[in-house]
Design a protein around this motif. Structure first.
Motif, short mmCIF file in Angstrom:
data_model
loop_
_atom_site.label_atom_id
_atom_site.label_comp_id
_atom_site.label_asym_id
_atom_site.label_seq_id
_atom_site.Cartn_x
_atom_site.Cartn_y
_atom_site.Cartn_z
N ALA A 68 0.84 -1.20 0.00
CA ALA A 68 0.00 0.00 0.00
C ALA A 68 0.87 1.24 0.00
O ALA A 68 2.04 1.22 0.38
N GLY A 69 0.26 2.35 -0.42
CA GLY A 69 0.98 3.62 -0.43
C GLY A 69 0.24 4.64 -1.26
O GLY A 69 -0.80 4.34 -1.87
N GLY A 70 0.75 5.84 -1.27
CA GLY A 70 0.12 6.92 -2.02
C GLY A 70 0.63 7.01 -3.45
O GLY A 70 1.53 6.27 -3.88
N THR A 71 0.05 7.93 -4.21
CA THR A 71 0.46 8.14 -5.59
C THR A 71 1.92 8.56 -5.66
O THR A 71 2.37 9.43 -4.92
N GLY A 72 2.66 7.88 -6.54
CA GLY A 72 4.06 8.25 -6.73
C GLY A 72 5.02 7.66 -5.72
O GLY A 72 6.22 7.95 -5.77
N SER A 73 4.51 6.82 -4.80
CA SER A 73 5.41 6.24 -3.81
C SER A 73 6.28 5.13 -4.38
O SER A 73 7.28 4.74 -3.79
N GLY A 74 5.89 4.61 -5.56
CA GLY A 74 6.69 3.56 -6.20
C GLY A 74 6.31 2.15 -5.80
O GLY A 74 7.15 1.25 -5.82
N LYS A 75 5.03 1.94 -5.48
CA LYS A 75 4.57 0.60 -5.08
C LYS A 75 4.82 -0.43 -6.18
O LYS A 75 5.40 -1.49 -5.94
N SER A 76 4.36 -0.10 -7.38
CA SER A 76 4.46 -1.06 -8.48
C SER A 76 5.91 -1.37 -8.82
O SER A 76 6.28 -2.52 -9.06
N SER A 77 6.75 -0.34 -8.85
CA SER A 77 8.17 -0.55 -9.13
C SER A 77 8.81 -1.43 -8.07
O SER A 77 9.67 -2.27 -8.37
N LEU A 78 8.40 -1.24 -6.82
CA LEU A 78 8.97 -2.03 -5.74
C LEU A 78 8.52 -3.48 -5.84
O LEU A 78 9.31 -4.40 -5.58
N VAL A 79 7.27 -3.71 -6.21
CA VAL A 79 6.78 -5.08 -6.42
C VAL A 79 7.60 -5.77 -7.51
O VAL A 79 8.05 -6.91 -7.36
N ASN A 80 7.82 -5.06 -8.61
CA ASN A 80 8.62 -5.62 -9.71
C ASN A 80 10.03 -5.93 -9.24
O ASN A 80 10.61 -6.98 -9.58
N ALA A 81 10.62 -5.03 -8.48
CA ALA A 81 11.99 -5.24 -8.00
C ALA A 81 12.05 -6.43 -7.04
O ALA A 81 13.04 -7.19 -7.04
N LEU A 82 11.03 -6.61 -6.23
CA LEU A 82 11.03 -7.71 -5.27
C LEU A 82 10.99 -9.07 -5.95
O LEU A 82 11.69 -10.01 -5.53
N VAL A 83 10.17 -9.21 -7.01
CA VAL A 83 10.03 -10.51 -7.67
C VAL A 83 11.02 -10.68 -8.81
O VAL A 83 11.15 -11.78 -9.37
N GLY A 84 11.72 -9.60 -9.19
CA GLY A 84 12.73 -9.71 -10.24
C GLY A 84 12.17 -9.68 -11.64
O GLY A 84 12.88 -9.97 -12.61
N GLU A 85 10.93 -9.31 -11.81
CA GLU A 85 10.32 -9.21 -13.13
C GLU A 85 9.34 -8.05 -13.14
O GLU A 85 8.82 -7.65 -12.09
N GLU A 86 9.09 -7.52 -14.35
CA GLU A 86 8.09 -6.46 -14.45
C GLU A 86 6.72 -7.10 -14.61
O GLU A 86 6.32 -7.53 -15.68
N VAL A 87 6.01 -7.17 -13.51
CA VAL A 87 4.70 -7.82 -13.50
C VAL A 87 3.58 -6.83 -13.21
O VAL A 87 2.41 -7.15 -13.39
N SER A 88 3.93 -5.63 -12.77
CA SER A 88 2.92 -4.61 -12.48
C SER A 88 3.38 -3.31 -13.11
O SER A 88 4.48 -2.83 -12.82
N ALA A 89 2.54 -2.76 -13.99
CA ALA A 89 2.94 -1.57 -14.75
C ALA A 89 3.05 -0.35 -13.86
O ALA A 89 2.08 0.07 -13.26
#
Length: 424
Positions: A68-89
């Protein structure tokens, strides 16, 4: 296709007793709270109990992590970084998250039932051997932005935060002190420190000293909400700084498979704390003893009984010190009626003992009112009802005690002396 149950059944077995204990505690809390605590709180207990049973029935081999987080906090980028793939735009391709995206690490047919229960229908999967395999069993939910102006986004995020096993809150250096997070959600998570993690993302935008200052201030803000024990890390989803460390922390929770149990325990602890807050200090729950004694005296008409007893005493005394002729006539009259003279006079002067139940009931209600006023209304009403019910057996007890009293006055030796002098 490998099933997670084959590798974690031992953990699930060990956790069964913890689950049963948590659910039994919830059930007992709900049962005891019914009719005593505010109905909204009792309903929430039932809701949490039902939610926990439904969650654990779906899968105990997966750990649901809401990001969870606010706009621009980088949630999706962090999810991608955690799993090692771009899975959330992320970023410009999806500037605001308008619905949740589920990212499952590992393959297991049972995860579909869990995601159906979560009502997350946009799903991504990272199979074994790709990305971070140590996160096998993790279900990451990229939530809608918490500061969205669209009400539906809020509703989706709140529902999934309520149902997740572990909450990862992502904050931005420019907005980390936003009151929405600290006063809105963090204030409600004081008992959930074990299932909450906070990531200060975009840490690369800060100098080392500024980063330390931000982390220190953020820790202070969390401490004000009782969350000083929360895991707090600085991350850079793009550059990778702190991502491995965060992934290791999450992977440890996933391997243990205890996050669902910790969430249940945290929910139970919160409900117990809120229940206790509704109840006053036991030392302040005092009865008005003076009012209770007064009510009982009024109910038995103590003044009339005492006056009657005094009158009987006077009559018996006057009878005993009367002239010999009067005593003789009284004795003859009493003998004809088959009882001693003194007793006859005393009994005739006494009122019949009785107990006025309405007066006793009103007195009991007034006596318990100081305590009732400090209780939640359901408990107060229950106490008043008990007071009304107690009036009947208490009245019977008083009647029994009154019947055991020796109302007839005992002859005094000086009566005989006075009587002898009068007869001399």
């Amino acid at each position: 296709m490998r099933r997670l149950g084959s590798s974690s059944s031992g953990v699930a077995t060990r956790g069964t007793s913890d689950v049963d204990t948590g659910l039994e505690t919830l059930e007992a809390l709900h049962r005891l709270g019914a009719g005593r605590l505010p109905p909204t709180l009792v309903d929430e207990m039932a809701h949490v109990q039902g939610r926990a049973r439904e969650r654990l029935a779906r899968s105990r081999d997966h750990v649901v992590i809401a990001v969870a987080g606010g706009t621009g906090s980088g949630k999706s980028s962090l999810v991608n970084a955690l799993v090692g793939e771009e899975v959330s735009a992320p970023g410009v391709r999806r500037p605001t998250t308008d619905h949740a995206v589920a990212v499952t690490v590992g393959e297991d047919d049972r995860v579909a039932a869990l995601l159906d229960w979560l009502q997350v229908f946009e799903r991504r999967s990272v199979p074994d051997g790709r990305g971070r395999s140590d996160l096998d069993g993790a279900v990451l939910l990229d939530l809608p932005d918490m500061d969205s102006v669209v009400q539906d986004h809020w509703a989706v995020a709140e529902r999934l935060i309520e149902r997740c096993d572990l909450l990862l809150w992502v904050v931005d250096p420019l907005k980390y002190a936003h009151a929405l997070a600290h006063e809105g959600y963090f204030a409600r998570l004081a008992h959930h420190a074990e299932v909450l993690m906070v990531a200060l993302n975009h840490a690369d935008r800060l100098t080392p000293s500024d980063r330390d200052a931000c982390l220190e201030h953020l820790r202070e803000l969390l401490g004000r909400q009782g969350l000083q024990a929360v895991e707090l890390l600085a991350t850079d989803a793009v550059g990778g700084e702190g991502v491995s460390r965060l992934a290791e922390r999450i992977a440890a929770r996933v391997r243990e498979r205890r996050a669902p149990l910790e969430r249940l325990r945290a929910d139970v602890t919160e409900l117990i704390s809120r229940s206790a807050a509704c109840l006053p200090d036991p030392e302040r729950l005092e009865l008005d003893g003076e009012r209770l004694v007064t009510a009982q005296r009024q109910a038995v008409n103590e003044a009339e009984l005492l006056a009657g007893a005094a009158g009987a005493y006077r009559q018996a005394g006057m009878r005993a010190v009367a002239s010999p002729l009067k005593r003789l006539l009284g004795a003859l009259f009493s003998g004809l009626r088959g009882r001693p003279a003194v007793t006859a006079v005393a009994t005739s002067a006494l009122p019949r003992p009785k107990v006025a139940e309405p007066l006793l009931r009103d007195g009991l209600l007034q006596a318990i009112e100081p305590a009732a006023a400090r209780l939640p209304e359901p408990a107060a009403e229950r106490l008043r009802s008990l007071a009304v019910t107690a009036a009947v057996p208490r009245a019977g007890e008083l009647r029994g005690r009154l019947g055991e009293l020796a109302w007839s006055p005992r002859p005094r030796l000086w009566w005989r002396g006075v009587g002898a002098l009068r007869g001399a």
